[in-house]
Design a protein around this motif. Structure first.
Motif, short mmCIF file in Angstrom:
data_model
loop_
_atom_site.label_atom_id
_atom_site.label_comp_id
_atom_site.label_asym_id
_atom_site.label_seq_id
_atom_site.Cartn_x
_atom_site.Cartn_y
_atom_site.Cartn_z
N PHE A 234 9.51 -1.64 7.33
CA PHE A 234 10.54 -0.73 6.86
C PHE A 234 10.90 -1.07 5.41
O PHE A 234 11.26 -2.20 5.09
CB PHE A 234 11.77 -0.89 7.77
N GLY A 235 10.76 -0.09 4.51
CA GLY A 235 11.11 -0.31 3.11
C GLY A 235 9.96 -0.73 2.22
O GLY A 235 10.17 -0.97 1.03
N VAL A 236 8.74 -0.81 2.76
CA VAL A 236 7.58 -1.23 1.96
C VAL A 236 6.65 -0.04 1.77
O VAL A 236 6.19 0.56 2.74
CB VAL A 236 6.82 -2.39 2.63
N GLY A 237 6.38 0.28 0.51
CA GLY A 237 5.46 1.37 0.19
C GLY A 237 4.11 0.85 -0.25
O GLY A 237 3.85 -0.36 -0.27
N VAL A 238 3.23 1.78 -0.61
CA VAL A 238 1.86 1.42 -0.98
C VAL A 238 1.82 0.51 -2.20
O VAL A 238 1.06 -0.47 -2.24
CB VAL A 238 1.04 2.71 -1.24
N LYS A 239 2.64 0.79 -3.20
CA LYS A 239 2.61 -0.01 -4.42
C LYS A 239 3.00 -1.46 -4.15
O LYS A 239 2.33 -2.40 -4.63
CB LYS A 239 3.57 0.59 -5.45
N THR A 240 4.05 -1.66 -3.36
CA THR A 240 4.47 -3.03 -3.03
C THR A 240 3.41 -3.73 -2.19
O THR A 240 3.07 -4.89 -2.43
CB THR A 240 5.80 -3.00 -2.26
#
Length: 486
Positions: A234-240
């Motif tokens: 939860f809260g983590v996207g592709v960039k991160t």
């Protein structure tokens, strides 16, 4: 509903849910599973009924697996009938499964929901073994069906940040599922949209060999596995996730050991990872609904609370629970979420929350060209994780058994005048909404989003008091929520 042609009013009727076709057989074995000699009555009030196909499975193995399923509370019929909702096959290719379905009096693979009275879902043995291990029916995933190869490639493209490529594969997978019958030959795709050369090649390989080397390679890759794990937080996207992978991180343990600095949302995602990756069930939805309704009505008497998302579309499992909140007296709903969350927090139910104020401007601002190009979903909302009681202890987690589970809950507040548009937008599915908005724009020259339907030529808004009115404005036959699963 798959992203094929939308139904115009007074046009051809009769819409069938997209029939998935099973994927290639898996070598997964159930030999490690043990079967109790005692049986129990089925626990699944949803009416799920299994039928295991003896062909290629063998009589003794079928009998063993049927007994195992019954011991775990599943209903298993020894004879195929219209009551069957889930058909399980082993060592069977997609084409073979399709031929078997045709031999059952025209029965086809049905929707991913599989209801009595409708066509059953044709599934590979992997779904069965996953369900036995979980002790309950697990959600039907792409890897349990033929379309899984395309969906795997779509997911891989999305994890690489290539949204265009991802959309192409997802559209091809949806077209495949929307066929009126089982796919046995590539020629059946002639004239259908979204099946480009790459997707057709994957489908051809699946039909001939029962597997896709490209999709199999993706699933086995170190990067795909790590990116998928990280983006499930939860809260983590592709960039991160990509940044973490480039730093050499591969697991949640790596995150903890390296002492990575996380946002508050990500910290909550890691803390409750085990719960949040577990499918939300209907019992969870009802538990959430009770506490949310009680809190909302305490803060704003007379408010209406409506379940949206996949559960409104009839799904039995999901990843989160979405509610729309409105009030018949427009304006009274504004700014209520902080008080609602305070009420829930006072009961010890809030594990995480982030409230976003309504930044939807005036109708005049919406009419501006720059605004009309996006979805313009700017409602007051709260992204939260709530502590939800469960009827019995033993929620899967690290540590001692407990009688609660962390569940993702989104609360969205909408004015009464915008409620029909918000309901349509938040019900989904994503593919259905994308295609409906594309149709609105390209075929009707209208701008549709979760706030309104706008005619840019006349510079006027088309009011609607219900979803049915929105479809009438678009000249389309109304499509009920349960048929919007693309």
């Amino acid at each position: 509903m798959a992203p094929g042609p939308l139904r115009r009013r007074k046009g051809p009727g009769g819409h069938a849910d997209p029939p998935p076709v099973p994927c290639s057989p898996s070598s997964s074995s159930s030999s490690s599973l043990s079967c109790s000699s005692s049986s129990s009555s089925p626990r699944w009030s949803s009416g799920l009924t299994l039928y295991l196909v003896e062909r290629r499975m063998g009589r003794s193995r079928r009998a063993f697996l049927s007994g195992l399923a019954r011991a775990k509370g599943f209903r298993v019929d020894d004879a195929y009938s219209p009551a069957v909702t889930h058909v399980v096959m082993e060592h069977t290719s997609a084409a073979q499964a399709a031929r078997w379905a045709q031999q059952q009096g025209g029965t086809q693979g049905g929707t991913q929901e599989g209801t009595q009275g409708g066509p059953p879902i044709l599934l590979d043995i992997t779904w069965f073994t996953d369900s036995m291990a979980a002790g309950r029916p697990v959600p039907v995933e792409g890897r349990h069906q033929l379309g899984e190869a395309l969906e795997t490639l779509a997911e891989a493209a999305a994890l690489e940040g290539n949204e265009g490529r991802s959309l192409s594969f997802r559209r091809a997978a949806s077209t495949l599922k929307a066929l009126p019958g089982p796919l046995t030959r590539l020629s059946q795709l002639e004239g259908l949209p979204y099946c480009g050369a790459h997707s057709r090649g994957v489908i051809q390989e699946m039909l001939e060999d029962g597997a896709s080397r490209e999709a199999d390679g993706v699933r086995q890759s170190d990067r795909f596995r790590a990116m998928k794990l990280f983006t499930q937080i939860f809260g983590v996207g592709v960039k991160t996730a990509d940044g973490w992978y480039r730093e050499g991180l591969r697991t949640l343990g790596d995150l903890r050991e390296r002492g990575k600095k996380l946002t508050r949302m990500q910290e909550a995602g890691v803390r409750h990872y085990e719960d949040l990756k577990t499918p939300v069930e209907l019992s969870d939805v009802e538990a959430v609904r009770r506490v949310v309704e009680e809190a909302v009505l305490q803060v704003l008497p007379g408010a209406n609370i409506t379940l949206t998302g996949g559960f409104r579309r009839g799904k039995r499992h999901g990843h989160d629970v979405d509610f729309l909140i409105t009030h018949p007296e427009e304006g009274r709903e504004a700014g209520i979420l902080p008080n609602v969350m305070s009420c829930l927090e006072s009961q010890g139910l809030v594990l995480y929350q982030h409230t976003q104020e309504n930044h939807y401007c005036t109708p005049k601002a919406m009419a501006q060209p720059a605004s009309r190009t996006n979805t313009m979903d700017a409602f007051e909302r709260c992204f939260s994780i709530l502590r939800v009681s469960r009827p019995s202890p033993g929620v899967a987690s690290r540590g001692p058994p407990r009688d609660w589970k962390a569940v993702r809950v989104d609360l969205v507040v909408t004015p009464a005048s915008q409620f029909p548009f918000a309901l349509l937008g938040w019900t989904g599915s994503q593919h259905f909404e994308r295609e409906l908005r594309r149709f609105s724009r390209q075929e009707r020259k209208l701008i549709l989003n979760s706030h309104a339907l706008y005619n840019p030529e006349k510079k006027t808004f088309l009011p609607a008091a219900s979803e049915e009115e929105i479809f009438r404005h678009l000249g389309l036959e109304f499509i009920p929520p349960e048929e919007r699963n693309a």
